[in-house]
Every structure is written in structure tokens, then in C-alpha cells.
Design a protein around this motif. Structure first.
Motif, PDB file in Angstrom:
ATOM      1  N   SER A 114      10.819  -2.776  -7.083  1.00 49.43           N
ATOM      2  CA  SER A 114      11.051  -1.508  -6.163  1.00 49.43           C
ATOM      3  C   SER A 114      10.485  -1.592  -4.761  1.00 49.43           C
ATOM      4  N   THR A 115      10.210  -2.838  -4.175  1.00 48.17           N
ATOM      5  CA  THR A 115       9.484  -3.220  -3.063  1.00 48.17           C
ATOM      6  C   THR A 115      10.510  -3.106  -1.822  1.00 48.17           C
ATOM      7  N   ASN A 116      10.624  -2.085  -0.974  1.00 47.22           N
ATOM      8  CA  ASN A 116      11.092  -2.192   0.514  1.00 47.22           C
ATOM      9  C   ASN A 116      10.590  -3.081   1.409  1.00 47.22           C
ATOM     10  N   TRP A 117      11.430  -3.817   2.092  1.00 47.97           N
ATOM     11  CA  TRP A 117      11.033  -4.768   3.156  1.00 47.97           C
ATOM     12  C   TRP A 117      10.306  -4.135   4.280  1.00 47.97           C
ATOM     13  N   THR A 118       9.162  -3.434   4.008  1.00 52.15           N
ATOM     14  CA  THR A 118       8.466  -2.675   5.029  1.00 52.15           C
ATOM     15  C   THR A 118       7.046  -2.921   5.154  1.00 52.15           C
ATOM     16  N   GLU A 119       6.512  -2.282   5.985  1.00 51.39           N
ATOM     17  CA  GLU A 119       4.767  -2.678   6.000  1.00 51.39           C
ATOM     18  C   GLU A 119       4.491  -1.612   4.973  1.00 51.39           C
ATOM     19  N   GLN A 120       4.964  -0.413   4.748  1.00 52.07           N
ATOM     20  CA  GLN A 120       4.380   0.503   3.562  1.00 52.07           C
ATOM     21  C   GLN A 120       4.847   0.014   2.286  1.00 52.07           C
ATOM     22  N   ILE A 180      -1.171   3.454   5.913  1.00 53.92           N
ATOM     23  CA  ILE A 180      -1.473   2.595   6.874  1.00 53.92           C
ATOM     24  C   ILE A 180      -0.653   2.293   8.051  1.00 53.92           C
ATOM     25  N   THR A 181       0.406   3.288   8.142  1.00 53.06           N
ATOM     26  CA  THR A 181       1.285   3.203   9.328  1.00 53.06           C
ATOM     27  C   THR A 181       1.987   4.638   9.289  1.00 53.06           C
ATOM     28  N   SER A 182       2.579   5.083  10.374  1.00 49.82           N
ATOM     29  CA  SER A 182       3.436   6.367  10.408  1.00 49.82           C
ATOM     30  C   SER A 182       4.692   6.037  11.069  1.00 49.82           C
ATOM     31  N   PRO A 183       5.698   7.006  10.573  1.00 46.79           N
ATOM     32  CA  PRO A 183       5.523   7.993   9.725  1.00 46.79           C
ATOM     33  C   PRO A 183       5.960   7.384   8.301  1.00 46.79           C
TER      34      PRO A 183
END
Length: 599
Positions: free
Chosen positions: A273-279, A438-441
Motif C-alpha cells: 500500500s506504500t506510496n513513494w512519498t514522505e507521508q 509529519i508534512t503538509s498538505p
């Protein structure tokens, strides 16, 4: 690994995942009448360390005056619950737990004879399955203690930032990069399809692979109103333009998988399920799941070729549906793939049938509300323990109705629903304030995983996991992939321990959120009960009793006994004694039962 033991009227059921050991307890009536709670001592055989597990609740009479974030030994302030978990275990290590039912008074607690169990935590890497979960929440007391409730990007010291990210990753980022690193030379290829393709260190790992001569081919989402702009910016920064292709047609290219090939032959798949983003990697709950084996890897490679064609919706449905009939009939494989978009929602109907066929336990995550099929399953009259872990009840114009539906589910004695939330202020019942991101948006704060566990402690567990949100759109609109795994107890218990880790985490925080913000000057800590009456609610029916019976192993053992008795009776009558799959045809619930966004 799963260990169950009863001595001196005290039962301990230990379920070991990779980084969690889940403990369920039960007591004879005689011992319960005097029990003030459970003390748990753990021995780590790798370090020879012996410690008492710790909690935050105390007896008022012996309260040491804890400040926010403080903890106490369970030997002095026991756990007044029939379920506890150890989150400080390491994959592959062996642990012995000595569980004591304490009697006496808060001032003079007496240890009864302990029940002792020894388990070994599963390794994350295995064959054919390797499973990696991130921490799954920034809303944790440990993060608040260790990193002073500071988002990783707010640290000016890169060492501190990396330490915070590593703690949140909990091995997920490392496993993704290690999977890419398996491609060591020109004989290797990597074919990927990734919805949000942005995390610099993952993209840099692919760039490093090309430097080793590896042929890298990644499809990323560039459909209108999707993350194409951010994806392209990250691709350019990583200098991967020659290795990627945008998906421009369809609804959402929502996959997050890689296929590793050697000598032109697919060898393994990274999915989940993991997108390659910080969130995605460090924020909300996600997992990475590796399947080693040419058969499944080839199926993903064939699907990748269809995604590459960039077809419009209807021809895409036809092409994907032609890869293999889904649901399978007959269902014989231990690992089954399902790809989207499908020509119909038969696959979703199949998932609902499997969920409705649960005999003793159903555990599902829902990121964007609960599809009607699964509402029907959770509403059905039976005594199966059913837990749901959700980001929120629903979306948009349907949110009010969805809240009503979930509220109705919560009234059922065998259903428990937990929504993501956090502790919003310092000082509440000795808790520290927690982050919500931990980050936005961000679109998803807490629960992003998409998996279902059907009878995970039974003899024939079923795990459904991947990128799809158990919705109509994820079945016949989006590009998605799922794994359906049956009969693998190791995989089921890893997923169950991670589910319960986050479920216990959020079911409390949601309760806190419902009570709003208090005047802390008037707030008194929720102390332990100094009498044995604390345990009464676990023996009076309802959710607490069902959870006690399930996690202590009482219910599963009782059902197994019923099956053995049934089979013995059939054998005496001259009929063959069917196994579970003969009694419950794959894909169909028992006759007594009825059928039941994106990111």
C-alpha cells in the motif's frame, strides 16, 4: 509463531509477529476473584535482559507522582486488561514472558504462580513472503518522548532528521531500497508502476541501479488531477527521465509495485500500500509485501505490460480481465493475484463472501469508509469477533450517512471500530501531546493500508492485501493490484499483530477525542481499580468478553473442538470427514450467513 499455555488457572496466548508480540490472557473463576491485574516480565534471550513491561496507569494509593510521559512497572502497577502487547521486540529474537496474576493490595501485591511462554519473533524476510510495516503513526508517546514532538523536516541537524525518519520507517524504507539493490548488474531488470513516485531516496536507488547496468522501467501516474506534476519534478531531480513513462489514460494508476527480473525471467515482486512519498513511507500506516517466486512475478510482469499500453477505461478492463479469470474457479492456489480494472465487481463480491465466511475473527482496514458489501458483513447477526480500523467513516456528501452506519455497527456486541486520532495536548492523564502529521498538505493522516484478515488464528487463515481500497472504484475503475493468500499462518499472524498494534493505539485515542478538550486543572488521572472488580466487564458478554475469548485462544480452541467432534461423528457414520475447505468452499460463506477514493 503462536504459543498457548495454561497453568494454575492462568492462560497465556502469545502471538509473535516481526516486531510485536501480542499477549492474550484468561483466568479461572477462582483466580479471578482475587486478581488485581497482570504483571509481565520479559526475558530477551539475545541480550539476556530481564525487564518488567511498563504502563502508564497507577493505583491512587501508590501513585509515584508521574509527570506527562511517565511509565511504571507492571509489577507495581499491573495491567488491568486481558490483552497486552510488547512493541519492543526485534525480528528473529527469542523472548520468554512470565505472566503473573497479582493479588493482595496496592500496597502489598502478591505474585501468584506464573504462566511462562517462549516465542521467537518472525523474521521480516522469508520465502515466499516478506512483510514490512512502518510505524504507522506519528501520534505516539514514544515519538513525543524521543523527538520532542518535532516533525522530521523541522530538525536543522540532518542526523536528528534521519534518526526520526528511521524510527518512523521501522524498516519499510530500508526494505524498499534493499529490494531495488537486489538488481546488481546488466542481467537484471526492474519494471514498476507507482502512483506517487516522489521520495528522493527511493528514486536515487533506482538511479543507482541504472549505474550498475540495470534496465529500469517505471510507469507513474500522470492522469488529470493526479500527482503527475509532483512526480515529474521528482523524476527530473533524480535524472530518471529515460527510465519512466507516464500513464495518462484511465481513472487512477494506483499501483505501487516493482517486478525484479533476471535474465529476462521475473523473480520477485514488491507490492503493498506504500506510496513513494514522505507521508506514505513514514507517516500513515502502510506495508510493503515481497513475494519471491517466478509464477507470481510473471503475473505482475504481464499486468505491467497491460498498464504500459495506457488504454482508456473500457478496453483496459477487457485487457486486464483477460489476463486471468477472477475470482478463480476453482480456487486452488495458495497465492492468488487480482488486478484492476476488472470488467465487473465480482472480485469485490468475492472478498465480501470470504469476509462473511469468517468463523471466529475478521479484521479489516478501511481508508475511506466502508463499502456496503462489508457493512452487510459487519452487521450480520453472528458471534464472530469483527474489528475495523478506519481513517474516517466516509467522504463528502455521504459522510453523515456513513457516520450513522458506523454508529450502528458499534452497537453490536461482537463489533469494534477504531478511527485514527491523537492526544492533542500535554498533561491529559499523564500523556504528552502528539503530532497529527509529519508534512503538509496531506490527504490521509492515519490509516492508508488496505488489508483483510479472515480467521487469522485459525487453521486456514486468509490474507487479502495490496493497493485497492475495497471499493467499487478500486475494482472496476482504477489500476490496482491485490494478493489473496490462504493457509499461511506466518503471514496471517504478522498482519494480525500489526493490525492490533494500531487498533489498540487508535481505539483509545478516538475515545479521548470524543470527550473534547478539558480544563486540566479539574482533571483527575484514570487510576487502576484497587479491587478485583476491574475484570467483571470481561465476563459479562459483549465486546470485552469476545476479545478476551478470542485473544486468549479460548474461542478458536472451542471451534476446533467442534470441528473435530463433527468430523469424528461423520467418520463413525461412514462418511468422510471433510477438512475446513471442504466444509466451507473457498469463496462462499456458510449457508447460515447472508452475503454481504483513492491514495
Amino acid at each position: 509463531m503462536h504459543r498457548h499455555r495454561t497453568t494454575h488457572g492462568l492462560t497465556v496466548n502469545a502471538i509473535a509477529g516481526t516486531r510485536v508480540v501480542l499477549l492474550g490472557f484468561d483466568l479461572s473463576e477462582q483466580r479471578r476473584k482475587k486478581c488485581l491485574g497482570f504483571a509481565i516480565q520479559r526475558v530477551d534471550h539475545a541480550t539476556d535482559e530481564r525487564v518488567w513491561l511498563r504502563g502508564m496507569k497507577t493505583f491512587a494509593a501508590t501513585d509515584p507522582g508521574l509527570g506527562p510521559g511517565g511509565q511504571v512497572s507492571s509489577r507495581d502497577h499491573p495491567f488491568q486488561t486481558f490483552q497486552w502487547a510488547d512493541y519492543a521486540v526485534e525480528p528473529g529474537n527469542t523472548y520468554t514472558y512470565r505472566v503473573f496474576a497479582l493479588t493482595g493490595t496496592p500496597q502489598h501485591l502478591v505474585e501468584g504462580a506464573p504462566t511462562v511462554v517462549t516465542v521467537t519473533a518472525e523474521n521480516e524476510a522469508g520465502n515466499p513472503h516478506s512483510v514490512y510495516f512502518n510505524r504507522g503513526s506519528v501520534a505516539t508517546q514514544q515519538y513525543a518522548r524521543e523527538f520532542l514532538d518535532t516533525p522530521p523536516d523541522d530538525f536543522t541537524d540532518p542526523v536528528q532528521r534521519d534518526a526520526a525518519l528511521r524510527w518512523l520507517s521501522r524498516g519499510l524504507e530500508e526494505a524498499l531500497i534493499a529490494f531495488i539493490a537486489r538488481a546488481t548488474g546488466p542481467e537484471f531488470e526492474i519494471h514498476g508502476a507507482v502512483y506517487e513516485f516522489q521520495w528522493p531516496r527511493a528514486l536515487d536507488a533506482l538511479r543507482a541501479a541504472t549505474g550498475r547496468g540495470v534496465r529500469v522501467n517505471v510507469i507513474y501516474d500522470s492522469i488529470k488531477n493526479q500527482p503527475g506534476t509532483k512526480n515529474l519534478a521528482a523524476i527530473k531531480k533524480a535524472k530518471l527521465e529515460d527510465c519512466v513513462k507516464p500513464r495518462k489514460n484511465g481513472t487512477i494508476m494506483h499501483n505501487k509495485f516493482l517486478v525484479l527480473s533476471k535474465g529476462g525471467v521475473p523473480q520477485a515482486v514488491w507490492t503493498g500500500s506504500t506510496n513513494w512519498t514522505e507521508q506514505g513511507i513514514f507517516g500513515h500506516l502502510n506495508c510493503g509485501h515481497v513475494v519471491q517466486g517466478k509464477k507470481i512475478a510473471q503475473q505482475y510482469r504481464d499486468y505491467w505490460s497491460e498498464v504500459l499500453r495506457d488504454l482508456e477505461r473500457d478496453p483496459d478492463r477487457a485487457a486486464v480481465g483477460a489476463l486471468a479469470a477472477r475470482p478463480p474457479d476453482p480456487w486452488t492456489d495458495k497465492i492468488t493475484t487480482s488486478f484492476s480494472p476488472q470488467p465487473s465487481t465480482k472480485v469485490l463480491d468475492w472478498y465480501a463472501k470470504l469476509a462473511g465466511g469468517a468463523q471466529d475473527g475478521l479484521f479489516m482496514t478501511f481508508a475511506f469508509g466502508m463499502n456496503k458489501r462489508f457493512l452487510d458483513v459487519y452487521q450480520h447477526d453472528d458471534d464472530v469477533l469483527k474489528l475495523a480500523l478506519m481513517e474516517k467513516e466516509g467522504n463528502g456528501s455521504g459522510l453523515a450517512k456513513a457516520r450513522e452506519q458506523i454508529a450502528e455497527l458499534r452497537k453490536r456486541p461482537n463489533v469494534v471500530v477504531a478511527l485514527g486520532n491523537r492526544i492533542p495536548l500535554n498533561g491529559f492523564d499523564r500523556w504528552l501531546r502528539e503530532l497529527d502529521r509529519i508534512t503538509s498538505p496531506i490527504q490521509v493522516h492515519w490509516i492508508h493500508s488496505k488489508f483483510a484478515l479472515i480467521d487469522p488464528l485459525g487453521d486456514d487463515p486468509i490474507v487479502i492485501t495490496g493497493s485497492a481500497n475495497f471499493s467499487d472504484g478500486s475494482t472496476n475503475e482504477n489500476n490496482e493490484n491485490m494478493l489473496i493468500i490462504r493457509g499461511d499462518k506466518r503471514v496471517a499472524e504478522i498482519y494480525l499483530t500489526e493490525f492490533m498494534r494500531l487498533f489498540a493505539h487508535y481505539v483509545f485515542r478516538e475515545t479521548v477525542a470524543k470527550r473534547g478538550i478539558w480544563n486540566l486543572k479539574d482533571f483527575n488521572p484514570n487510576n487502576l481499580d484497587p479491587t478485583p472488580a476491574w475484570s467483571d466487564r470481561y465476563f459479562k458478554g459483549g465486546q470485552d468478553q469476545r476479545r478476551r475469548e478470542y485473544f486468549s485462544g479460548r474461542r478458536t480452541a472451542r471451534l476446533a473442538g467442534h470441528v473435530r467432534a463433527r468430523d469424528a461423528a461423520r467418520t463413525r457414520a461412514g462418511a468422510p470427514a471433510p477438512g475446513r475447505q471442504a466444509a466451507r468452499r473457498p469463496g462462499a460463506g456458510p449457508r447460515r450467513r447472508r452475503r454481504g477514493g483513492r491514495t
